[in-house]
Write an enzyme that holds these catalytic residues in place. Structure first.
Site, PDB file in Angstrom:
ATOM      1  N   LYS A  86       0.811  -1.231   0.000  1.00  0.00           N
ATOM      2  CA  LYS A  86       0.000   0.000   0.000  1.00  0.00           C
ATOM      3  C   LYS A  86       0.840   1.275   0.000  1.00  0.00           C
ATOM      4  O   LYS A  86       0.394   2.306  -0.495  1.00  0.00           O
ATOM      5  CB  LYS A  86      -0.936   0.016   1.206  1.00  0.00           C
ATOM      6  CG  LYS A  86      -2.019  -1.021   1.082  1.00  0.00           C
ATOM      7  CD  LYS A  86      -3.001  -0.961   2.212  1.00  0.00           C
ATOM      8  CE  LYS A  86      -3.896  -2.188   2.157  1.00  0.00           C
ATOM      9  NZ  LYS A  86      -4.950  -2.172   3.130  1.00  0.00           N
ATOM     10  N   GLY A 143       0.725   0.016   6.931  1.00  0.00           N
ATOM     11  CA  GLY A 143      -0.180   0.876   6.185  1.00  0.00           C
ATOM     12  C   GLY A 143      -1.560   0.986   6.801  1.00  0.00           C
ATOM     13  O   GLY A 143      -2.127   2.094   6.912  1.00  0.00           O
ATOM     14  N   ALA A 157       2.008  -1.129  12.961  1.00  0.00           N
ATOM     15  CA  ALA A 157       2.423   0.214  12.515  1.00  0.00           C
ATOM     16  C   ALA A 157       2.635   0.232  11.010  1.00  0.00           C
ATOM     17  O   ALA A 157       3.414   1.021  10.493  1.00  0.00           O
ATOM     18  CB  ALA A 157       3.697   0.625  13.252  1.00  0.00           C
TER      19      ALA A 157
HETATM   20  P1  NDP Z   1       1.874  -3.891   6.466  1.00  0.00           P
HETATM   21  O1  NDP Z   1       2.760  -4.890   5.840  1.00  0.00           O
HETATM   22  O2  NDP Z   1       1.914  -2.480   6.007  1.00  0.00           O
HETATM   23  O3  NDP Z   1       2.129  -3.864   8.066  1.00  0.00           O
HETATM   24  C1  NDP Z   1       2.239  -5.053   8.768  1.00  0.00           C
HETATM   25  C2  NDP Z   1       2.347  -4.753  10.261  1.00  0.00           C
HETATM   26  O4  NDP Z   1       2.191  -6.011  10.910  1.00  0.00           O
HETATM   27  C3  NDP Z   1       3.660  -4.162  10.713  1.00  0.00           C
HETATM   28  O5  NDP Z   1       3.418  -3.264  11.768  1.00  0.00           O
HETATM   29  C4  NDP Z   1       4.436  -5.388  11.222  1.00  0.00           C
HETATM   30  O6  NDP Z   1       5.340  -5.095  12.271  1.00  0.00           O
HETATM   31  C5  NDP Z   1       3.295  -6.196  11.794  1.00  0.00           C
HETATM   32  N1  NDP Z   1       3.557  -7.638  11.851  1.00  0.00           N
HETATM   33  C6  NDP Z   1       3.692  -8.503  10.810  1.00  0.00           C
HETATM   34  N2  NDP Z   1       3.856  -9.755  11.265  1.00  0.00           N
HETATM   35  C7  NDP Z   1       3.837  -9.686  12.611  1.00  0.00           C
HETATM   36  C8  NDP Z   1       3.968 -10.649  13.653  1.00  0.00           C
HETATM   37  N3  NDP Z   1       4.152 -11.949  13.385  1.00  0.00           N
HETATM   38  N4  NDP Z   1       3.870 -10.216  14.928  1.00  0.00           N
HETATM   39  C9  NDP Z   1       3.656  -8.927  15.205  1.00  0.00           C
HETATM   40  N5  NDP Z   1       3.548  -7.956  14.285  1.00  0.00           N
HETATM   41  C10 NDP Z   1       3.634  -8.339  12.989  1.00  0.00           C
HETATM   42  O7  NDP Z   1       0.379  -4.499   6.329  1.00  0.00           O
HETATM   43  P2  NDP Z   1      -1.019  -3.752   6.157  1.00  0.00           P
HETATM   44  O8  NDP Z   1      -1.138  -2.685   7.169  1.00  0.00           O
HETATM   45  O9  NDP Z   1      -1.237  -3.424   4.730  1.00  0.00           O
HETATM   46  O10 NDP Z   1      -2.067  -4.945   6.479  1.00  0.00           O
HETATM   47  C11 NDP Z   1      -2.103  -5.515   7.757  1.00  0.00           C
HETATM   48  C12 NDP Z   1      -3.261  -6.533   7.878  1.00  0.00           C
HETATM   49  O11 NDP Z   1      -4.525  -5.902   7.739  1.00  0.00           O
HETATM   50  C13 NDP Z   1      -3.224  -7.643   6.836  1.00  0.00           C
HETATM   51  O12 NDP Z   1      -3.481  -8.858   7.507  1.00  0.00           O
HETATM   52  C14 NDP Z   1      -4.350  -7.305   5.894  1.00  0.00           C
HETATM   53  O13 NDP Z   1      -4.891  -8.459   5.310  1.00  0.00           O
HETATM   54  C15 NDP Z   1      -5.349  -6.637   6.829  1.00  0.00           C
HETATM   55  N6  NDP Z   1      -6.248  -5.700   6.161  1.00  0.00           N
HETATM   56  C16 NDP Z   1      -7.600  -5.950   6.099  1.00  0.00           C
HETATM   57  C17 NDP Z   1      -8.449  -5.050   5.499  1.00  0.00           C
HETATM   58  C18 NDP Z   1      -9.909  -5.319   5.467  1.00  0.00           C
HETATM   59  O14 NDP Z   1     -10.587  -4.726   4.643  1.00  0.00           O
HETATM   60  N7  NDP Z   1     -10.435  -6.138   6.337  1.00  0.00           N
HETATM   61  C19 NDP Z   1      -7.975  -3.827   4.883  1.00  0.00           C
HETATM   62  C20 NDP Z   1      -6.569  -3.623   5.040  1.00  0.00           C
HETATM   63  C21 NDP Z   1      -5.739  -4.554   5.616  1.00  0.00           C
HETATM   64  P3  NDP Z   1       6.851  -4.542  11.987  1.00  0.00           P
HETATM   65  O15 NDP Z   1       6.703  -3.053  11.793  1.00  0.00           O
HETATM   66  O16 NDP Z   1       7.585  -4.893  13.234  1.00  0.00           O
HETATM   67  O17 NDP Z   1       7.352  -5.249  10.775  1.00  0.00           O
END
Ligand code: NDP
Length: 264
Positions: free
Chosen positions: A64, A124, A122
Site C-alpha cells: 500500500k 499501512g 504500525a
Molecule cells: P503492512 O505490511 O503495512 O504492516 C504489517 C504490520 O504487521 C507491521 O506493523 C508489522 O510489524 C506487523 N507484523 C507482521 N507480522 C507480525 C507478527 N508476526 N507479529 C507482530 N507484528 C507483525 O500491512 P497492512 O497494514 O497493509 O495490512 C495488515 C493486515 O490488515 C493484513 O493482515 C491485511 O490483510 C489486513 N487488512 C484488512 C483489510 C480489510 O478490509 N479487512 C484492509 C486492510 C488490511 P513490523 O513493523 O515490526 O514489521
C-alpha cells in the site's frame, strides 16, 4: 470495451475482493471483471498495472505504501496518510485513494462510546486507521513489534510503544492491524501482553477477515465483544467500487449487491 480491475498483493489467494466486485459488475450489468495479481516486488506495481491494461486496482498487504508512490496524483484521505488501497486509471494517469479507514469507521459504528483506542501494528493499515481516529478526536496509542515503523506516529498519537516498553492502561477498543494470524497462528504480540491488554479493553477488532485469528480467539475466550475485518472489507470495497464505476452505478445498489456476495 470490457474494463479490467485487479487486486495487487502478496498473498492474494485468500482475498474475497474479486468475488465482491464481480458480483456487483455482473448483477448491475457493468461490463467489467476483477482479477487478482500476486505481486512480489511492489516497485513493479505501476508497470504491471499498465501491462494488464487495467482501469483500476485495489492494493493489499504489503504494497500500500508502494502504491502511494506509484500514483501520478493522490486524493483525499490517502494524501494525509501516504497509504493507497485504491487506484483509478484516469486517462493513463494513476489516481490514488484510501477507502480502508472510512470502511473501518462504518464497521465499528455498532461499538458505542469509543474514545480511547490501542492500535496494534504500525504498517499501512495502522497509519490509515490511526489518522482517521485522530480526525474524530479519539485518543490513540500504538503498539508495534519493532521501533522503526513507529517514527510516523511519534508526533501524532498519544503514546507509541514496542513490546518492551508498553505501559498497560484501559482502552475502549483494541484493533489488530498486523498481519499476525493471517497466514499463521501468531498473536500480534507476546501472549502475556495481549492477555493483559484484552483484560483491560471493552471491544476488540481485527483487520483480518475470513478466520478467527488467535487474537480474536483470545478476545472471545474472555467474553469481549469483537469483530473481524469482514465489515471493514465490505465498507472499503463499496467505496472503491464507487470510484471504479465513476458514479455510473448507484452507491445503494453497489452496497446491496456487494453485501450479497458475503453470503456466497
Ligand atoms: P503492512 O505490511 O503495512 O504492516 C504489517 C504490520 O504487521 C507491521 O506493523 C508489522 O510489524 C506487523 N507484523 C507482521 N507480522 C507480525 C507478527 N508476526 N507479529 C507482530 N507484528 C507483525 O500491512 P497492512 O497494514 O497493509 O495490512 C495488515 C493486515 O490488515 C493484513 O493482515 C491485511 O490483510 C489486513 N487488512 C484488512 C483489510 C480489510 O478490509 N479487512 C484492509 C486492510 C488490511 P513490523 O513493523 O515490526 O514489521
Amino acid at each position: 470495451m470490457k474494463k479490467i480491475f485487479a487486486l495487487f498483493g502478496n498473498p492474494v489467494s485468500h482475498s474475497r475482493s474479486p468475488l465482491m466486485h464481480n458480483v456487483v459488475f455482473k448483477h448491475l450489468n457493468y461490463d467489467a471483471c476483477y482479477i487478482r495479481i500476486k505481486l512480489e516486488d511492489g516497485s513493479k506495481l505501476r508497470e504491471t498495472f499498465f501491462s494488464y491494461g487495467l482501469s483500476g486496482a485495489n492494493i493489499t498487504v504489503p504494497h500500500k505504501e508502494e502504491a502511494y508512490k506509484a500514483c501520478d496524483e493522490v486524493r483525499g484521505f490517502a494524501k494525509t496518510v501516504g497509504v493507497v488501497n485504491t487506484i483509478v486509471n484516469e486517462n493513463n494517469r494513476l489516481i490514488g485513494y484510501n477507502t480502508d479507514a472510512d470502511g473501518f469507521m462504518q464497521a465499528i459504528k455498532e461499538f458505542k462510546d469509543i474514545k480511547t483506542i490501542l492500535v496494534i501494528g504500525a504498517g499501512g493499515t495502522a497509519k490509515a486507521l490511526a489518522s482517521r481516529f485522530l480526525q474524530d478526536n479519539l485518543t490513540v496509542d500504538v503498539l508495534n513489534r519493532s521501533a522503526n515503523n513507529l517514527a510516523y506516529f511519534k508526533d501524532k498519537v498519544q503514546n507509541c510503544y514496542t513490546w518492551d516498553d508498553f505501559e498497560l492502561k484501559k482502552y475502549d477498543l483494541v484493533v489488530n492491524t498486523t498481519s499476525a494470524g493471517l497466514k499463521d497462528e501468531n498473536l500480534p504480540a507476546p501472549k502475556e501482553l495481549i492477555e493483559s491488554i484484552l483484560d483491560n479493553t471493552s471491544f476488540a477488532a481485527d483487520a483480518i477477515y475470513g478466520k478467527l485469528t488467535p487474537f480474536l480467539q483470545l478476545a472471545k475466550n474472555k467474553n469481549i465483544t469483537y469483530k473481524d475485518g469482514a465489515d471493514m472489507l465490505l465498507g472499503q470495497g463499496i467505496l472503491a467500487n464507487e470510484l471504479f464505476v465513476n458514479k455510473e452505478l448507484k452507491l445503494e445498489d453497489i452496497r446491496t449487491e456487494m453485501q450479497k456476495s458475503f453470503e456466497l
